[in-house]
Design an enzyme around this catalytic site. Sequence first.
Site, PDB file in Angstrom:
ATOM      1  N   ILE A 161       0.915  -1.254  -0.081  1.00  0.00           N
ATOM      2  CA  ILE A 161       0.125  -0.074   0.204  1.00  0.00           C
ATOM      3  C   ILE A 161       0.789   1.085   0.202  1.00  0.00           C
ATOM      4  O   ILE A 161       0.467   2.475  -0.024  1.00  0.00           O
ATOM      5  CB  ILE A 161      -1.208   0.041   1.306  1.00  0.00           C
ATOM      6  CG1 ILE A 161      -0.298  -0.200   2.533  1.00  0.00           C
ATOM      7  CG2 ILE A 161      -1.959  -1.108   0.802  1.00  0.00           C
ATOM      8  CD1 ILE A 161      -1.303  -0.074   3.678  1.00  0.00           C
ATOM      9  N   LYS A 185       5.368   2.834  -0.962  1.00  0.00           N
ATOM     10  CA  LYS A 185       6.508   2.193  -1.188  1.00  0.00           C
ATOM     11  C   LYS A 185       7.661   3.543  -1.329  1.00  0.00           C
ATOM     12  O   LYS A 185       7.121   4.915  -1.591  1.00  0.00           O
ATOM     13  CB  LYS A 185       6.715   1.755  -2.771  1.00  0.00           C
ATOM     14  CG  LYS A 185       7.875   0.757  -2.926  1.00  0.00           C
ATOM     15  CD  LYS A 185       7.535   0.009  -4.456  1.00  0.00           C
ATOM     16  CE  LYS A 185       8.644  -0.791  -4.708  1.00  0.00           C
ATOM     17  NZ  LYS A 185       8.611  -1.436  -6.172  1.00  0.00           N
ATOM     18  N   SER A 217      12.072   4.703  -1.015  1.00  0.00           N
ATOM     19  CA  SER A 217      13.358   4.267  -1.024  1.00  0.00           C
ATOM     20  C   SER A 217      13.919   3.549   0.249  1.00  0.00           C
ATOM     21  O   SER A 217      14.645   2.808   0.375  1.00  0.00           O
ATOM     22  CB  SER A 217      14.519   5.504  -1.171  1.00  0.00           C
ATOM     23  OG  SER A 217      14.081   6.296  -0.259  1.00  0.00           O
ATOM     24  N   GLY A 240      12.006   1.321   1.683  1.00  0.00           N
ATOM     25  CA  GLY A 240      11.250  -0.058   1.847  1.00  0.00           C
ATOM     26  C   GLY A 240       9.839   0.191   1.446  1.00  0.00           C
ATOM     27  O   GLY A 240       9.551   0.712   0.615  1.00  0.00           O
ATOM     28  N   LYS A 241       8.980  -0.424   2.197  1.00  0.00           N
ATOM     29  CA  LYS A 241       7.458  -1.138   1.902  1.00  0.00           C
ATOM     30  C   LYS A 241       6.680  -0.663   3.003  1.00  0.00           C
ATOM     31  O   LYS A 241       6.994  -0.808   4.222  1.00  0.00           O
ATOM     32  CB  LYS A 241       7.354  -2.079   1.275  1.00  0.00           C
ATOM     33  CG  LYS A 241       8.108  -2.545  -0.011  1.00  0.00           C
ATOM     34  CD  LYS A 241       7.525  -3.813  -0.580  1.00  0.00           C
ATOM     35  CE  LYS A 241       8.237  -4.136  -1.759  1.00  0.00           C
ATOM     36  NZ  LYS A 241       7.958  -5.687  -2.191  1.00  0.00           N
ATOM     37  N   VAL A 242       5.469  -0.310   2.728  1.00  0.00           N
ATOM     38  CA  VAL A 242       4.254  -0.110   3.692  1.00  0.00           C
ATOM     39  C   VAL A 242       3.471  -1.416   3.124  1.00  0.00           C
ATOM     40  O   VAL A 242       3.186  -1.418   2.010  1.00  0.00           O
ATOM     41  CB  VAL A 242       3.537   1.108   3.752  1.00  0.00           C
ATOM     42  CG1 VAL A 242       2.359   1.111   4.758  1.00  0.00           C
ATOM     43  CG2 VAL A 242       4.606   2.190   4.455  1.00  0.00           C
ATOM     44  N   ASP A 294       3.670  19.378  11.286  1.00  0.00           N
ATOM     45  CA  ASP A 294       3.372  18.872   9.799  1.00  0.00           C
ATOM     46  C   ASP A 294       1.975  18.802   9.536  1.00  0.00           C
ATOM     47  O   ASP A 294       1.564  17.654   8.697  1.00  0.00           O
ATOM     48  CB  ASP A 294       4.354  17.776   9.539  1.00  0.00           C
ATOM     49  CG  ASP A 294       4.549  17.803   7.990  1.00  0.00           C
ATOM     50  OD1 ASP A 294       4.411  18.667   7.301  1.00  0.00           O
ATOM     51  OD2 ASP A 294       4.761  16.419   7.370  1.00  0.00           O
TER      52      ASP A 294
END
Length: 677
Positions: free
Chosen positions: A350, A352, A354, A356-358, A467
């Site tokens: 769901i 991506k 540099s 890694g991934k979610v 933020d």
Amino acid sequence: MHSWRISKFKLGRSKEDDGSSEDENEKSWGNGLFHFHHGEKHHDGSPKNHNHEHEHHIRKINTNETLPSSLSSPKLRNDASFKNPSGIGNDNSKASERKASQSSTETQGPSSESGLMTVKVYSGKDFTLPFPITSNSTILQKLLSSGILTSSSNDASEVAAIMRQLPRYKRVDQDSAGEGLIDRAFATKFIPSSILLPGSTNSSPLLYFTIEFDNSITTISPDMGTMEQPVFNKISTFDVTRKLRFLKIDVFARIPSLLLPSKNWQQEIGEQDEVLKEILKKINTNQDIHLDSFHLPLNLKIDSAAQIRLYNHHWISLERGYGKLNITVDYKPSKNKPLSIDDFDLLKVIGKGSFGKVMQVRKKDTQKIYALKALRKAYIVSKCEVTHTLAERTVLARVDCPFIVPLKFSFQSPEKLYLVLAFINGGELFYHLQHEGRFSLARSRFYIAELLCALDSLHKLDVIYRDLKPENILLDYQGHIALCDFGLCKLNMKDNDKTDTFCGTPEYLAPEILLGQGYTKTVDWWTLGILLYEMMTGLPPYYDENVPVMYKKILQQPLLFPDGFDPAAKDLLIGLLSRDPSRRLGVNGTDEIRNHPFFKDISWKKLLLKGYIPPYKPIVKSEIDTANFDQEFTKEKPIDSVVDEYLSASIQKQFGGWTYIGDEQLGDSPSQGRSIS
């Protein structure tokens, strides 16, 4: 559609940060990239371009421009390496107020020991609707015939028995041209709890409910029975990493519009009852309606290793009286066994970047759906982001707010750090704002009120968020907000403490950040004001595609409002967007904002219990639905692979204390397991 929000790393540091000088960081980072979430706009403020992945290089500001010298070489966060985004009702339920009052008096926060909670749901009874239905025998018989009323394969005799009762409950509505109706108290006798759609072997519930604990959701659908007396016989297990005081139940109905009385009747009743008018509108547009809720008190602070039965075949009456449910709740404390990636089934990608991934994952023992964020240690070290990564995990583990995405677990391998978070699948607020162009006053007020609670909970932990923007706000399945992405948080900030890191998103930067004067927690109230203005108009108040020009506007341009702008909202924004932080609304505490007339109709205790029905419900089919995520990621096959990146023992030591399974710190050593690339 947008993917799960992935934390961004700040470009450059100030003297508040340890480990490197400003000159070193300037050399390392150079000119940063700002993430612009606004596409080109129409003249009416509505989005012309829904692609929010635009990234603009920030040029060095010309020394001839009348801007502070501190902006000549901005050290900003880097968003470029991450290609992904991740009507208040009138119900004055005394039960909600009482439970909220109890909750609000306990300020210590939830206990943090792990365990498993099992909820067994047997049946329901005495369910009613807030409106009558038609007594048309043809419609009712056809609906009942499509229902699953008993465990037998042939329900014809049951349908006939129910239909024989129709004359007994039919009444004539004298206010609607003599239309025959079935009173709301008896209507559910003639509606099945679930039906079989033509050509399908899967049942579709007409009555269902959700169980929510710590932002984890389970949907419970009936196996059979009428809507008046549904039979469930379902079991659901929840991971307990924080001993919260309540379990929340929400009951929904999916009423076919054919069952509604005539259009004349609907128009007449709608003129008398605004709440019922909105309910009927939802039914006529094929939307589910929220019937009732219940906050089930829990006592999970048990000093025992054995399983404890908290409720045994207990009947609970819903808060507004629309029905009862029979449940059993068990709790079993568990040993603090560190997790690994092998404890999860990988379902979908769901997000991506540099780093890694979610991924959307399912925990194997409880079958609960989570979002798992994998961070490559080598990348974090190379970007000098160890401190901020650990800070994000610390904030997520400590915070106790229903409007913040909670951390469920964290663990590590020799190559990676893992965060397991509640899976929130209603989409980003950014996407919904782009789609709508702007929000109504009621919808804007609802979101801002929940965000105010989220920011207040962070401030009470001495954390500045820094933020706030639509991309960092998710909607859950009901439409409540969930604040995410804590990569720019600043910890250990007392009320009068100042920090001076130049970070954030251009449209939301407060004047004191641009001027390099240092800033306090009140910087979050500025961003809250910018967000409210954007919700109500479609653009931030000082927006300009030329960044230096936008900075000038933030520092100098008067705050302008469109014609017809709500007076209370205008007054609130003038207070929140004061350029002088010492005079900004909220400088003396959050109550300054809560007590503003803009929020006069809101019960804050009820709000914290998620007691208000959100003005908008995202399209979410189930707790595993990923339709609100970018298909660029979800179409990828989730792969469990090895990352070959050696890190020395001294570097590994920096990640000590990362593990979290219910305690603030449980382990210092990375487990020897596989990791996600």
